[in-house]
Enzyme design. Structure first.
Site, PDB file in Angstrom:
ATOM      1  N   HIS A  53       2.543   3.211  -8.846  1.00  0.00           N
ATOM      2  CA  HIS A  53       2.388   1.766  -9.053  1.00  0.00           C
ATOM      3  C   HIS A  53       3.608   1.201  -9.776  1.00  0.00           C
ATOM      4  CE1 HIS A  53      -1.558   2.084  -7.457  1.00  0.00           C
ATOM      5  NE2 HIS A  53      -2.080   2.724  -8.481  1.00  0.00           N
ATOM      6  N   LEU A  84      10.276 -20.945  -3.476  1.00  0.00           N
ATOM      7  CA  LEU A  84       9.241 -20.038  -2.975  1.00  0.00           C
ATOM      8  C   LEU A  84       7.968 -20.094  -3.823  1.00  0.00           C
ATOM      9  CD1 LEU A  84       8.582 -17.332  -1.232  1.00  0.00           C
ATOM     10  CD2 LEU A  84       9.348 -16.133  -3.281  1.00  0.00           C
ATOM     11  N   ASP A  99       0.823  -1.215   0.000  1.00  0.00           N
ATOM     12  CA  ASP A  99       0.000   0.000   0.000  1.00  0.00           C
ATOM     13  C   ASP A  99       0.862   1.272   0.000  1.00  0.00           C
ATOM     14  OD1 ASP A  99      -2.374   1.363  -0.045  1.00  0.00           O
ATOM     15  OD2 ASP A  99      -2.739   1.211   2.112  1.00  0.00           O
TER      16      ASP A  99
HETATM   17  C1  IPE Z   1      -5.536  -2.765  -0.110  1.00  0.00           C
HETATM   18  O1  IPE Z   1      -5.180  -1.445  -0.277  1.00  0.00           O
HETATM   19  C2  IPE Z   1      -5.494  -3.498  -1.411  1.00  0.00           C
HETATM   20  C3  IPE Z   1      -4.165  -3.670  -1.994  1.00  0.00           C
HETATM   21  C4  IPE Z   1      -3.026  -3.309  -1.470  1.00  0.00           C
HETATM   22  C5  IPE Z   1      -4.156  -4.356  -3.263  1.00  0.00           C
HETATM   23  P1  IPE Z   1      -6.285  -0.314  -0.506  1.00  0.00           P
HETATM   24  O2  IPE Z   1      -5.521   0.962  -0.652  1.00  0.00           O
HETATM   25  O3  IPE Z   1      -7.198  -0.689  -1.587  1.00  0.00           O
HETATM   26  O4  IPE Z   1      -7.067  -0.352   0.874  1.00  0.00           O
HETATM   27  P2  IPE Z   1      -7.909   0.757   1.642  1.00  0.00           P
HETATM   28  O5  IPE Z   1      -8.902   1.336   0.661  1.00  0.00           O
HETATM   29  O6  IPE Z   1      -6.954   1.800   2.119  1.00  0.00           O
HETATM   30  O7  IPE Z   1      -8.549   0.040   2.782  1.00  0.00           O
HETATM   31  C1  IPE Z   2      -1.222   0.347  -3.983  1.00  0.00           C
HETATM   32  O1  IPE Z   2      -1.313   1.495  -3.243  1.00  0.00           O
HETATM   33  C2  IPE Z   2      -2.294  -0.635  -3.711  1.00  0.00           C
HETATM   34  C3  IPE Z   2      -3.072  -1.062  -4.873  1.00  0.00           C
HETATM   35  C4  IPE Z   2      -4.355  -1.161  -4.821  1.00  0.00           C
HETATM   36  C5  IPE Z   2      -2.394  -1.405  -6.116  1.00  0.00           C
HETATM   37  P1  IPE Z   2      -2.533   2.510  -3.382  1.00  0.00           P
HETATM   38  O2  IPE Z   2      -2.846   2.758  -4.788  1.00  0.00           O
HETATM   39  O3  IPE Z   2      -3.664   2.048  -2.544  1.00  0.00           O
HETATM   40  O4  IPE Z   2      -1.858   3.789  -2.739  1.00  0.00           O
HETATM   41  P2  IPE Z   2      -2.545   4.839  -1.756  1.00  0.00           P
HETATM   42  O5  IPE Z   2      -3.103   4.077  -0.613  1.00  0.00           O
HETATM   43  O6  IPE Z   2      -3.604   5.543  -2.543  1.00  0.00           O
HETATM   44  O7  IPE Z   2      -1.426   5.736  -1.348  1.00  0.00           O
HETATM   45 MG    MG Z   3      -4.148   2.332  -0.592  1.00  0.00          MG
END
Ligand code: IPE
Ligand code: IPE
Ligand code: MG
Length: 253
Positions: free
Chosen positions: A49, A143, A32
């Site tokens: 990303h 792995l 995240d």
């Molecule tokens: C969780 O992150 C999903 C992934 C990392 C793929 P999100 O950014 O979607 O989660 P929330 O919305 O902060 O809970």
């Molecule tokens: C990557 O981080 C998680 C995915 C869903 C790919 P985010 O895109 O959720 O990044 P933030 O939380 O908006 O910073």
């Molecule tokens: Mg996020």
């Protein structure tokens, strides 16, 4: 094994000694913070990303090197379809690029490339690359890399209940057979150990629908670091902290 953890916030180096006999068998990572990482740099979210994919490369390599047996990366949740179309498309494109670029090296490192989640809803090209990657690597013995794609813990449980319902209807399962082990084996992670350690960078302290059944006794590790800035030193720190937890599983020591 000695490593150096560079705590950027304090700009100091701390030595970390990992117990190689207590490496978590299964690590789950909620990758995240890509969007916020990009925003901090006035870049489009898609660049966050893209930077996040570089981290994946390093972390998979390191997990393999230190003997983690299963690594589950949360890459796209069942809720992430709510995002703008452009962002969803960029994520799907990155998945294809990652697989195409990395598959040979993953294969030569004995990694099994698996996916969990309802991948049938992904674009055809993603499904094909995932299938090819799995077919190529399924007989490897190192792995297991689980890419969680269109994955949601609740969705996984609904799917398990439906599969179980059909097996009951077909007379393959009796009520008395149903126990924790059986339910686990109807999940995408069947025959894999539950995660020992869940890592979530970016400062959020929630599961966001990740492995909700499997996490019953997982240890959690959070950090404010955004996923593109996460690196093997943070991984070692997370494992080090894990090794210093007291896992009681409801018992006493
Ligand atoms: C969780 O992150 C999903 C992934 C990392 C793929 P999100 O950014 O979607 O989660 P929330 O919305 O902060 O809970
Ligand atoms: C990557 O981080 C998680 C995915 C869903 C790919 P985010 O895109 O959720 O990044 P933030 O939380 O908006 O910073
Ligand atoms: Mg996020």
């Amino acid at each position: 094994m000695w490593n150096f953890f560079n705590d950027k916030s304090k700009n100091e180096k701390t030595s970390i000694s990992l117990d190689m006999n207590n490496i978590p068998k299964h690590i789950g990572i909620i990758m995240d913070g890509n969007g916020r990482w990009a925003k901090e740099r006035n870049l489009p979210r898609s660049m966050g990303h893209k930077a996040g994919v570089e981290t994946i490369r390093d972390i998979v390599k390191e997990c393999d090197k230190i003997g983690v047996k299963y690594l589950t990366l949360y890459a796209f949740s069942t809720e992430n379809w709510k995002r703008p179309k452009d962002e969803v498309n960029a994520l799907m494109k990155l998945l294809v690029q990652y697989l195409r670029k990395e598959i040979e090296e993953l294969h030569s490192n004995n990694v099994i490339v698996n996916s969990i989640g309802d991948t049938s809803k992904l674009p055809e090209i993603c499904q094909q690359e995932l299938k090819d990657a799995y077919e190529k690597t399924k007989n490897n013995t190192g792995l297991t890399l689980n890419l969680a794609l269109n994955y949601g813990g609740r969705d996984e449980i609904i799917r398990a209940v439906k599969l179980l319902y059909n097996d009951i209807k077909d007379g393959k399962v009796n009520e008395d057979d149903i126990d924790e082990n059986m339910i686990s084996n109807y999940l995408y992670t069947s025959h894999m150990p539950d995660p020992d350690l869940i890592i979530r960078p970016s400062g959020e302290k929630r599961l966001s629908n990740f492995l909700i059944w499997q996490c019953a006794y997982a240890e959690f590790w959070y950090s404010d670091i955004k996923w593109p800035d996460f690196n093997k030193d943070y991984l070692h720190k997370a494992i080090y902290d894990y090794q210093n937890r007291d896992r009681r599983f409801g018992g006493v020591k």
